[in-house]
Design a protein around this motif. Sequence first.
Motif, PDB file in Angstrom:
ATOM      1  N   ALA A 250       0.623  -1.535   0.111  1.00 29.62           N
ATOM      2  CA  ALA A 250       0.307   0.010  -0.272  1.00 29.62           C
ATOM      3  C   ALA A 250       1.102   1.589  -0.239  1.00 29.62           C
ATOM      4  O   ALA A 250       0.502   2.266  -1.265  1.00 29.62           O
ATOM      5  CB  ALA A 250      -0.467  -0.028   0.807  1.00 29.62           C
ATOM      6  N   VAL A 251       1.844   1.439   1.108  1.00 25.65           N
ATOM      7  CA  VAL A 251       2.641   2.024   0.743  1.00 25.65           C
ATOM      8  C   VAL A 251       3.646   2.583   0.168  1.00 25.65           C
ATOM      9  O   VAL A 251       3.554   3.178  -1.041  1.00 25.65           O
ATOM     10  CB  VAL A 251       4.503   1.863   2.114  1.00 25.65           C
ATOM     11  N   GLY A 252       3.623   1.362  -0.678  1.00 24.25           N
ATOM     12  CA  GLY A 252       4.983   1.686  -2.524  1.00 24.25           C
ATOM     13  C   GLY A 252       3.473   2.346  -3.675  1.00 24.25           C
ATOM     14  O   GLY A 252       4.359   2.654  -3.948  1.00 24.25           O
ATOM     15  N   LEU A 253       2.835   1.672  -2.856  1.00 27.00           N
ATOM     16  CA  LEU A 253       2.188   2.307  -4.187  1.00 27.00           C
ATOM     17  C   LEU A 253       1.433   3.883  -3.929  1.00 27.00           C
ATOM     18  O   LEU A 253       1.312   4.110  -5.210  1.00 27.00           O
ATOM     19  CB  LEU A 253       0.526   1.391  -4.313  1.00 27.00           C
TER      20      LEU A 253
ATOM     21  N   VAL B 129       2.090   9.392  -6.151  1.00 24.05           N
ATOM     22  CA  VAL B 129       2.941  10.230  -6.176  1.00 24.05           C
ATOM     23  C   VAL B 129       3.765  10.688  -6.866  1.00 24.05           C
ATOM     24  O   VAL B 129       4.331  11.956  -7.223  1.00 24.05           O
ATOM     25  CB  VAL B 129       2.550  10.775  -4.620  1.00 24.05           C
ATOM     26  N   GLY B 130       4.554   9.753  -6.811  1.00 29.57           N
ATOM     27  CA  GLY B 130       5.586  10.306  -7.654  1.00 29.57           C
ATOM     28  C   GLY B 130       5.816  10.214  -9.435  1.00 29.57           C
ATOM     29  O   GLY B 130       5.791  11.400 -10.194  1.00 29.57           O
ATOM     30  N   ALA B 131       4.689   9.442  -9.328  1.00 27.40           N
ATOM     31  CA  ALA B 131       4.137   9.913 -10.821  1.00 27.40           C
ATOM     32  C   ALA B 131       3.513  11.230 -11.442  1.00 27.40           C
ATOM     33  O   ALA B 131       3.629  11.964 -12.557  1.00 27.40           O
ATOM     34  CB  ALA B 131       3.230   8.866 -11.809  1.00 27.40           C
ATOM     35  N   VAL B 132       2.980  11.820 -10.045  1.00 29.89           N
ATOM     36  CA  VAL B 132       2.395  12.795 -10.436  1.00 29.89           C
ATOM     37  C   VAL B 132       2.957  13.847 -10.394  1.00 29.89           C
ATOM     38  O   VAL B 132       2.831  14.867 -11.527  1.00 29.89           O
ATOM     39  CB  VAL B 132       1.366  13.321  -9.383  1.00 29.89           C
ATOM     40  N   PHE B 133       3.914  13.592  -9.524  1.00 25.58           N
ATOM     41  CA  PHE B 133       5.336  14.262  -9.223  1.00 25.58           C
ATOM     42  C   PHE B 133       5.753  14.690 -10.853  1.00 25.58           C
ATOM     43  O   PHE B 133       6.309  15.982 -11.517  1.00 25.58           O
ATOM     44  CB  PHE B 133       6.115  14.811  -8.520  1.00 25.58           C
TER      45      PHE B 133
ATOM     46  N   VAL C 221      12.148   9.176  -9.465  1.00 29.68           N
ATOM     47  CA  VAL C 221      12.939   8.409  -8.209  1.00 29.68           C
ATOM     48  C   VAL C 221      11.638   8.243  -6.782  1.00 29.68           C
ATOM     49  O   VAL C 221      11.653   6.973  -6.582  1.00 29.68           O
ATOM     50  CB  VAL C 221      14.031   9.991  -7.103  1.00 29.68           C
ATOM     51  N   MET C 222      11.006   8.867  -6.586  1.00 28.94           N
ATOM     52  CA  MET C 222       9.877   8.022  -6.066  1.00 28.94           C
ATOM     53  C   MET C 222       8.845   7.205  -6.863  1.00 28.94           C
ATOM     54  O   MET C 222       8.794   6.310  -5.886  1.00 28.94           O
ATOM     55  CB  MET C 222       8.671   9.666  -6.173  1.00 28.94           C
ATOM     56  N   VAL C 223       8.798   6.782  -7.785  1.00 27.82           N
ATOM     57  CA  VAL C 223       8.129   6.019  -8.536  1.00 27.82           C
ATOM     58  C   VAL C 223       8.709   4.683  -8.474  1.00 27.82           C
ATOM     59  O   VAL C 223       8.903   3.331  -8.212  1.00 27.82           O
ATOM     60  CB  VAL C 223       8.022   6.564 -10.358  1.00 27.82           C
ATOM     61  N   VAL C 224      10.345   4.992  -8.934  1.00 32.09           N
ATOM     62  CA  VAL C 224      10.896   3.552  -8.817  1.00 32.09           C
ATOM     63  C   VAL C 224      11.121   3.409  -7.336  1.00 32.09           C
ATOM     64  O   VAL C 224      11.086   1.557  -6.587  1.00 32.09           O
ATOM     65  CB  VAL C 224      12.973   3.956  -9.643  1.00 32.09           C
ATOM     66  N   VAL C 225      11.001   3.882  -6.237  1.00 36.83           N
ATOM     67  CA  VAL C 225      10.913   3.446  -4.841  1.00 36.83           C
ATOM     68  C   VAL C 225      10.490   3.376  -4.754  1.00 36.83           C
ATOM     69  O   VAL C 225       9.934   1.755  -4.140  1.00 36.83           O
ATOM     70  CB  VAL C 225      11.281   5.329  -4.242  1.00 36.83           C
ATOM     71  N   GLY C 226       8.330   3.521  -4.714  1.00 31.54           N
ATOM     72  CA  GLY C 226       7.270   2.794  -5.187  1.00 31.54           C
ATOM     73  C   GLY C 226       7.043   1.108  -5.361  1.00 31.54           C
ATOM     74  O   GLY C 226       6.705   0.701  -4.675  1.00 31.54           O
ATOM     75  N   LEU C 227       7.963   0.862  -6.547  1.00 33.86           N
ATOM     76  CA  LEU C 227       7.840   0.167  -7.811  1.00 33.86           C
ATOM     77  C   LEU C 227       8.922  -1.012  -6.867  1.00 33.86           C
ATOM     78  O   LEU C 227       8.257  -2.118  -6.791  1.00 33.86           O
ATOM     79  CB  LEU C 227       7.648   0.072  -8.279  1.00 33.86           C
ATOM     80  N   ILE C 228       9.499  -0.239  -6.257  1.00 34.69           N
ATOM     81  CA  ILE C 228      10.544  -1.391  -5.273  1.00 34.69           C
ATOM     82  C   ILE C 228      10.057  -2.237  -4.199  1.00 34.69           C
ATOM     83  O   ILE C 228       9.643  -2.771  -3.390  1.00 34.69           O
ATOM     84  CB  ILE C 228      11.781  -0.220  -4.524  1.00 34.69           C
TER      85      ILE C 228
END
Length: 70
Positions: free
Chosen positions: A12-15, A20-24, A49-56
């Motif tokens: 859930a946190v990753g999603l 949010v990273g995609a919006v940024f 970077v946020m998208v990558v961290v979220g996907l990880i």
Amino acid sequence: MQSRIGRIALVAVGLVVAIVGAVFAGQGLNLIPGSTMTGDRTWLYVGAVMVVVGLILVWLGLRRAPSGRA
């Protein structure tokens, strides 16, 4: 992570982080207008970077837990 609740929370946190990273990133690319972030390339990089961290985080939450057998 072995507990089911912890794994669900990690997904859930990753999603949320990825969305949010995609919006940024969209604002940094000037695709989403209406903010001081719009058109600023810094937010593209922060968002990427946020998208990558979220996907990880999602990947870590979804991968199978070790069986514990030796």
